[in-house]
Motif scaffolding. Structure first.
Motif, PDB file in Angstrom:
ATOM      1  N   ALA A  47      -6.155  -8.155 -15.171  1.00 15.19           N
ATOM      2  CA  ALA A  47      -6.295  -7.634 -13.810  1.00 15.19           C
ATOM      3  C   ALA A  47      -5.804  -6.194 -13.730  1.00 15.19           C
ATOM      4  CB  ALA A  47      -5.505  -8.514 -12.837  1.00 15.19           C
ATOM      5  N   ALA A  48      -4.674  -5.911 -14.373  1.00 16.11           N
ATOM      6  CA  ALA A  48      -4.120  -4.553 -14.365  1.00 16.11           C
ATOM      7  C   ALA A  48      -5.080  -3.568 -15.021  1.00 16.11           C
ATOM      8  CB  ALA A  48      -2.769  -4.535 -15.081  1.00 16.11           C
ATOM      9  N   ILE A  49      -5.709  -3.972 -16.115  1.00 10.40           N
ATOM     10  CA  ILE A  49      -6.660  -3.102 -16.807  1.00 10.40           C
ATOM     11  C   ILE A  49      -7.852  -2.783 -15.907  1.00 10.40           C
ATOM     12  CG2 ILE A  49      -8.314  -3.004 -18.715  1.00 10.40           C
ATOM     13  CD1 ILE A  49      -6.290  -4.708 -20.332  1.00 10.40           C
ATOM     14  N   ILE A  50      -8.397  -3.804 -15.242  1.00  8.47           N
ATOM     15  CA  ILE A  50      -9.555  -3.597 -14.369  1.00  8.47           C
ATOM     16  C   ILE A  50      -9.204  -2.683 -13.199  1.00  8.47           C
ATOM     17  CG2 ILE A  50     -11.129  -4.772 -12.774  1.00  8.47           C
ATOM     18  CD1 ILE A  50     -11.056  -7.172 -14.712  1.00  8.47           C
ATOM     19  N   LEU A  51      -8.059  -2.915 -12.577  1.00  9.41           N
ATOM     20  CA  LEU A  51      -7.636  -2.062 -11.464  1.00  9.41           C
ATOM     21  C   LEU A  51      -7.375  -0.636 -11.946  1.00  9.41           C
ATOM     22  CD1 LEU A  51      -5.201  -4.492  -9.604  1.00  9.41           C
ATOM     23  CD2 LEU A  51      -7.547  -3.928  -8.993  1.00  9.41           C
ATOM     24  N   ASN A  52      -6.755  -0.505 -13.109  1.00  8.06           N
ATOM     25  CA  ASN A  52      -6.489   0.819 -13.667  1.00  8.06           C
ATOM     26  C   ASN A  52      -7.788   1.553 -13.968  1.00  8.06           C
ATOM     27  OD1 ASN A  52      -4.508   2.725 -14.432  1.00  8.06           O
ATOM     28  ND2 ASN A  52      -4.709   2.180 -16.582  1.00  8.06           N
ATOM     29  N   PHE A  64      -5.360   3.269  -1.980  1.00 13.54           N
ATOM     30  CA  PHE A  64      -4.101   3.980  -1.715  1.00 13.54           C
ATOM     31  C   PHE A  64      -3.500   4.536  -3.003  1.00 13.54           C
ATOM     32  CE2 PHE A  64      -4.332   2.268   2.481  1.00 13.54           C
ATOM     33  CZ  PHE A  64      -3.486   3.036   3.260  1.00 13.54           C
ATOM     34  N   MET A  65      -3.534   3.754  -4.071  1.00 18.94           N
ATOM     35  CA  MET A  65      -2.948   4.230  -5.315  1.00 18.94           C
ATOM     36  C   MET A  65      -3.794   5.355  -5.920  1.00 18.94           C
ATOM     37  SD  MET A  65      -1.345   1.869  -8.331  1.00 18.94           S
ATOM     38  CE  MET A  65       0.171   2.422  -9.134  1.00 18.94           C
ATOM     39  N   ALA A  66      -5.113   5.246  -5.791  1.00 15.23           N
ATOM     40  CA  ALA A  66      -5.988   6.295  -6.297  1.00 15.23           C
ATOM     41  C   ALA A  66      -5.793   7.595  -5.516  1.00 15.23           C
ATOM     42  CB  ALA A  66      -7.449   5.854  -6.226  1.00 15.23           C
ATOM     43  N   ASN A 107      -8.375  -6.457  -3.890  1.00 20.56           N
ATOM     44  CA  ASN A 107      -7.323  -5.436  -3.792  1.00 20.56           C
ATOM     45  C   ASN A 107      -7.897  -4.032  -3.556  1.00 20.56           C
ATOM     46  OD1 ASN A 107      -4.541  -6.757  -4.737  1.00 20.56           O
ATOM     47  ND2 ASN A 107      -6.184  -7.632  -5.994  1.00 20.56           N
ATOM     48  N   LEU A 108      -8.990  -3.932  -2.832  1.00 23.37           N
ATOM     49  CA  LEU A 108      -9.641  -2.635  -2.613  1.00 23.37           C
ATOM     50  C   LEU A 108      -8.725  -1.652  -1.883  1.00 23.37           C
ATOM     51  CD1 LEU A 108     -13.370  -3.436  -1.716  1.00 23.37           C
ATOM     52  CD2 LEU A 108     -12.466  -2.260  -3.742  1.00 23.37           C
ATOM     53  N   GLY A 109      -8.003  -2.148  -0.874  1.00 21.98           N
ATOM     54  CA  GLY A 109      -7.094  -1.268  -0.141  1.00 21.98           C
ATOM     55  C   GLY A 109      -5.987  -0.745  -1.032  1.00 21.98           C
ATOM     56  N   LYS A 162       0.816  -1.212   0.000  1.00 16.42           N
ATOM     57  CA  LYS A 162       0.000   0.000   0.000  1.00 16.42           C
ATOM     58  C   LYS A 162       0.848   1.260   0.000  1.00 16.42           C
ATOM     59  CE  LYS A 162      -3.939  -2.224   2.233  1.00 16.42           C
ATOM     60  NZ  LYS A 162      -4.804  -2.307   3.426  1.00 16.42           N
ATOM     61  N   ALA A 163       1.967   1.243   0.733  1.00 17.33           N
ATOM     62  CA  ALA A 163       2.831   2.418   0.751  1.00 17.33           C
ATOM     63  C   ALA A 163       3.428   2.664  -0.636  1.00 17.33           C
ATOM     64  CB  ALA A 163       3.946   2.238   1.786  1.00 17.33           C
TER      65      ALA A 163
END
Length: 268
Positions: free
Chosen positions: A52-57, A225-227, A219-221, A13-14
């Motif tokens: 997965a990367a596309i969905i998270l992005n 954090f990235m958002a 991966n909600l957390g 997360k950091a």
């Protein structure tokens, strides 16, 4: 399709916040959200599979774009967007369909094929940064029915790209709005948000129908954090806008995208 991440490089997360801030700052320096820089990080550093990367992005892009709306409203009033609703509808007529099909294609593609498509799109974005970012408003390129048809076709292509990369599509929408419709560059930035948000929601809805969407819940957390880092970085980058000359900044960012494209192409 596999959606797992590496067991030796679990999301931190950091690090997510730090990378998010850096990406947001890069995007803020050129007036964009930075999602095109985030995707290679999700693949290359955090080792997410391409889908997965596309969905998270996509999820992070939604948060960043939604947070940008109030600040844009302070510069360009909502009435100005309402006055150009026909332009927004014209592009949405293509982008909503493109986003649905693009997300559907991404779900069906093999990981290696998706890596190469993403690499190719990163090269495309790099070229647009170099050739199309400094366009200025003026006379519209087309008028009447030809403009409508061109708007739908351009919107479809933008919707596909946005879905395949999980981005808002501003790097493509803004030049389209300026060149095809003759919009002022500042107004184009706000109009692009009006097109991007529903387009991303359609792509997001299509992804939610696939089992790969479970990567988001797991991966909600990390996403939060990235958002948040991206939002903070965008604010900083926006305040530094103009500090680095465009003739230095844009080639530098284009090189970063090209190097990222090579890394994604070779990724296993």
């Amino acid at each position: 399709m596999s959606i797992e991440t590496s067991t030796t490089n679990q999301p931190n997360k950091a690090a997510a916040f730090g990378f998010g801030a850096l990406i947001g700052a890069l995007g803020g320096l050129i007036g964009l959200g930075g999602a095109e820089f985030r995707l290679p990080i999700l693949i290359g550093w955090f080792n997410f599979a391409p889908l997965a990367a596309i969905i998270l992005n996509k999820a992070m892009s939604l948060v960043v774009v939604a947070s940008a709306l109030p600040s844009r409203a302070a510069t360009i009033p909502l009435s100005a967007i309402a006055d150009n609703w026909l332009v927004v509808v014209n592009l949405l007529a293509g982008s909503l369909i493109g986003a649905w099909f693009g997300a559907g294609w991404a779900i069906q593609l093999k990981s290696q094929t998706l890596y190469r498509i993403i690499a190719g799109l990163l090269v495309l974005i790099a070229l647009i940064l170099l050739l199309g970012h400094n366009v200025t408003g003026g006379a519209a390129l087309l008028h009447g029915p030809l403009q409508v048809v061109a708007g739908i076709v351009a919107g479809f292509f933008i919707g596909v790209v946005a879905a395949l990369m999980g981005v808002a599509g501003g790097e493509l929408l803004i030049p389209t709005l300026v060149l095809l419709f003759g919009a002022d560059i500042k107004l184009a930035g706000s109009l692009s948000l009006a097109v991007s948000l529903p387009t991303m929601l359609v792509g997001f809805a299509r992804y939610s129908q696939d089992r790969s969407f479970s990567i988001l819940g797991a991966n909600l957390g990390f996403v939060a954090f990235m958002a948040l880092g991206s939002i903070a970085g965008s604010f900083i980058g926006g305040r530094l806008l103009g500090l680095i000359p465009s003739h230095v900044l844009l080639p530098l960012l284009a090189v970063i995208l090209l190097l990222s494209a090579v890394k994604v192409w070779k990724h296993r």
